[in-house]
Design a protein around this motif. Structure first.
Motif, short mmCIF file in Angstrom:
data_model
loop_
_atom_site.label_atom_id
_atom_site.label_comp_id
_atom_site.label_asym_id
_atom_site.label_seq_id
_atom_site.Cartn_x
_atom_site.Cartn_y
_atom_site.Cartn_z
N GLU A 157 0.84 -1.20 0.00
CA GLU A 157 0.00 0.00 0.00
C GLU A 157 0.87 1.25 0.00
OE1 GLU A 157 -3.08 -0.26 3.01
OE2 GLU A 157 -3.35 -2.37 2.49
N LYS A 206 14.56 -0.41 7.88
CA LYS A 206 14.31 0.82 8.62
C LYS A 206 13.69 0.45 9.97
CE LYS A 206 14.29 5.34 8.38
NZ LYS A 206 15.59 6.01 8.24
N GLY A 239 3.05 -2.69 10.79
CA GLY A 239 1.61 -2.89 10.83
C GLY A 239 1.14 -3.34 9.46
N GLY A 240 -0.13 -3.10 9.17
CA GLY A 240 -0.67 -3.48 7.86
C GLY A 240 -1.46 -4.77 7.96
N ASN A 249 6.14 -12.45 2.75
CA ASN A 249 5.77 -11.50 3.80
C ASN A 249 6.47 -11.81 5.11
OD1 ASN A 249 4.23 -9.74 2.38
ND2 ASN A 249 2.28 -10.73 2.82
N PHE A 295 14.07 -2.43 3.38
CA PHE A 295 13.37 -3.05 4.52
C PHE A 295 14.25 -3.25 5.74
CE2 PHE A 295 8.95 -4.30 4.37
CZ PHE A 295 8.60 -3.68 3.18
C1 UDX Z 1 3.29 -5.84 2.52
C2 UDX Z 1 4.30 -6.37 1.49
O1 UDX Z 1 5.37 -5.43 1.34
C3 UDX Z 1 3.60 -6.62 0.17
O2 UDX Z 1 4.49 -7.21 -0.76
C4 UDX Z 1 2.40 -7.54 0.39
O3 UDX Z 1 1.68 -7.72 -0.81
C5 UDX Z 1 1.49 -6.98 1.45
O4 UDX Z 1 2.21 -6.73 2.66
P1 UDX Z 1 2.18 -3.48 3.04
O5 UDX Z 1 1.78 -4.09 4.33
O6 UDX Z 1 1.14 -2.78 2.24
O7 UDX Z 1 2.84 -4.57 2.08
O8 UDX Z 1 3.34 -2.38 3.31
P2 UDX Z 1 4.91 -2.50 3.61
O9 UDX Z 1 5.59 -1.42 2.86
O10 UDX Z 1 5.43 -3.85 3.43
O11 UDX Z 1 5.00 -2.09 5.16
C6 UDX Z 1 4.50 -2.93 6.19
C7 UDX Z 1 4.86 -2.35 7.54
O12 UDX Z 1 6.26 -2.44 7.79
C8 UDX Z 1 4.51 -0.86 7.68
O13 UDX Z 1 3.98 -0.62 8.97
C9 UDX Z 1 5.84 -0.18 7.50
O14 UDX Z 1 5.89 1.08 8.12
C10 UDX Z 1 6.77 -1.17 8.17
N1 UDX Z 1 8.17 -1.09 7.71
C11 UDX Z 1 8.48 -1.33 6.41
C12 UDX Z 1 9.18 -0.81 8.64
O15 UDX Z 1 8.91 -0.61 9.83
N2 UDX Z 1 10.48 -0.77 8.20
C13 UDX Z 1 10.83 -1.01 6.91
O16 UDX Z 1 12.03 -0.96 6.60
C14 UDX Z 1 9.80 -1.28 5.98
#
Ligand code: UDX
Ligand code: ADP
Length: 471
Positions: free
Chosen positions: A169, A271, A277-278, A228, A269
């Motif tokens: 997203e 950070k 969340g998500g 994931n 990925f």
């Molecule tokens: C994720 C997968 O990336 C995607 O391929 C799959 O289809 C659905 O799940 P999404 O949940 O939409 O996508 O967002 P994503 O960018 O993966 O972030 C997920 C969570 O991880 C967020 O809360 C984000 O803030 C956190 N995050 C991401 C971190 O804390 N650090 C990072 O380095 C990357």
């Protein structure tokens, strides 16, 4: 049906996955009619809104919908008609974690998938390719196949494919335009392979064939959970290291940068944050845990469960840092929480770390002011009521205010917490914020986006995840 001849697609479920995915298919394949159906009338009305006030916020989505709605993209609540007219059907309904019964808290609730599948079986009067798009546990395709085959009419043949969606997203449109890969799983029978070819031809309208991976059904289902789980595991690993950094004075950004420079690890990925969340990460890992336990693999289950436990720990640790830093009590104090969405560039709040933080602050009887540029107010009240089942909504509303801007939220606050990495939070007028906050003015950066030196010069007391004492 002959391979490569898909001309009508129906997508059941007009949510965060089905909506953008099938809108992009319609844009890229003008020769295919795409109808997205949903039982939720207000959602469909929003997709059809004349001013394009769509039900989900996703950068670039409006342009895609403007480009093909009414041409070959349609939104409707007539699920049965959508099913009957299509030769390929995406099942893109919600698959939340079960809240009760066997596997509660871990297993996916497949009720919506089953209902949609039963509907297909009940109303289809010609052969269909049925594509599982929702994230589902392994072998769901098998259950779908059993339901469809046990209920099919004489001239109806159903071929099942798994085609998990990897969009994230906030970047969904870019991810769909230029996917790292498209994964299609099918039975390795001639019919299964023909169905796989038909879907491959749809994607081949804009994705190069070397990025379209075709595998067995179960490999496809497991690959989605695995991808994931491994992404989430990177975040939990870096968050675990952030705790060590705080205790030792190292800087997690520097550590992640150094580690990510190794081409075998890579920079993405890594950070550190207040916790991931998500709708997918936690749900998919818990699915994997449940699967491992069902397969009598307790060590494997424990390994993956720890990724989620580390995430819970990170959120708890952050709330505790806020309380500890504010002289061990936040009762009656004002906390500004900037960001309610689970990440930037989305209005989605599912499993957002912000909800957990605010729940913790409410338990400490703090007053909270929230600002988020995209999340609708009614969604915030819904999420907080769900997170605090012992507090009536009226008493939550006495302690929580939703503000129209970051500046408003920070007015008279004792502390400010960055919970979501919205770009506008980097560009706040910090001098104005400082003037209007109670002193000492505390800032907690849960997303590592602020210019710490600048804030310290202004006079803020700054705490950043993954950094030793930077007051
Ligand atoms: C994720 C997968 O990336 C995607 O391929 C799959 O289809 C659905 O799940 P999404 O949940 O939409 O996508 O967002 P994503 O960018 O993966 O972030 C997920 C969570 O991880 C967020 O809360 C984000 O803030 C956190 N995050 C991401 C971190 O804390 N650090 C990072 O380095 C990357
Ligand atoms: P995701 O993030 O996986 O897209 P969402 O919850 O955003 O999940 O969207 C799923 C959509 O599927 C919802 O809008 C819901 O109303 C719809 N839906 C669920 N079951 C059915 C069904 N049997 N028929 C049609 N639509 C359904």
């Amino acid at each position: 049906m002959a391979p490569g001849k898909v001309s009508k697609i129906c997508c059941i479920g007009a949510g965060y996955v089905g909506g953008p995915t099938c809108a992009v298919i319609a844009l890229k394949c003008p020769h295919i009619t795409v109808t997205i159906v949903d039982v939720n009338q207000s959602r469909i009305d929003a997709w059809n809104d004349k001013d394009f006030k769509l039900p989900i916020y996703e950068p670039g989505l409006e342009d895609v919908v403007r480009g093909c709605r009414g041409r070959n993209l349609f939104f409707s609540t007539d699920v049965d008609k959508g099913i009957q007219e299509a030769d390929l059907i995406f099942v893109s309904v919600n698959t939340p974690t079960k809240k009760s019964g066997v596997g509660a808290g871990f297993a996916a609730d497949l009720n919506y998938v089953e209902l949609a599948t039963r509907r297909i079986a009940a109303v289809a009067n010609s052969s269909k390719i049925v594509v599982e798009k929702s994230t589902v546990p392994c072998r769901t395709a098998e259950s779908m196949r059993t339901i469809l085959e046990s209920n099919s009419k004489p001239n109806c043949r159903f071929d099942i494919l798994s085609n998990p969606e990897f969009l994230a997203e906030g970047t969904a449109i870019g991810d769909l335009f230029k996917p790292d890969r498209v994964l299609i799983g099918s039975l390795q029978t001639p019919e299964g392979k023909a169905a796989c070819d038909a879907l491959t031809e749809v994607y081949a309208n804009w994705v190069s064939k070397d990025r379209i991976l075709t595998v067995g059904l179960w490999s496809s289902e497991l690959s989605k959970l695995a991808a994931n789980a491994m992404l989430a595991q990177r975040i939990s690993s870096v968050n675990a290291l952030s705790a060590i950094c705080e205790a030792t004075g190292a800087n997690i950004d520097e550590v992640a940068h150094a580690v990510g420079f190794d081409s075998r690890v890579g920079p993405k990925f890594l950070k550190a944050s207040v916790g991931f969340g998500g709708s997918c990460f936690q749900k998919d890992i818990l699915n994997l845990v449940y699967l491992s336990e069902s397969l009598h693999l307790p060590e494997v289950a424990a390994y993956w469960r720890q990724v989620v436990e580390m995430n819970e720990y990170q959120k708890r640790r952050f709330s505790k840092t806020v309380v500890d830093t504010l002289f061990n009590t936040i009762t009656g104090k004002h906390i500004a929480v900037l960001g309610f969405a689970f990440k930037a560039d989305t209005g989605d709040t599912r499993e957002s770390a912000s909800i957990t933080l605010i729940r913790d602050f409410l338990n400490e009887r703090a007053n909270i002011k929230i600002y988020d540029p995209q999340v609708p107010h009614e969604q915030i009240w819904f999420d907080l009521a769900e997170a605090c089942p012992n507090l009536p909504l009226e008493s939550i509303k006495k302690s929580v205010t939703i503000c129209p801007s970051a500046l408003d939220a920070c007015n008279q606050a004792d502390a400010l917490v960055i919970a979501t990495e919205w770009k506008e939070f980097k560009e706040i007028d910090w001098e104005a914020v400082y003037t209007n906050m109670n002193k000492p003015a505390f800032v907690f950066d849960g997303r590592l986006i602020l210019d710490v030196e600048k804030l310290k010069k202004i006079g803020f007391k700054v705490t950043v995840i993954g950094r030793g004492n930077v007051m």
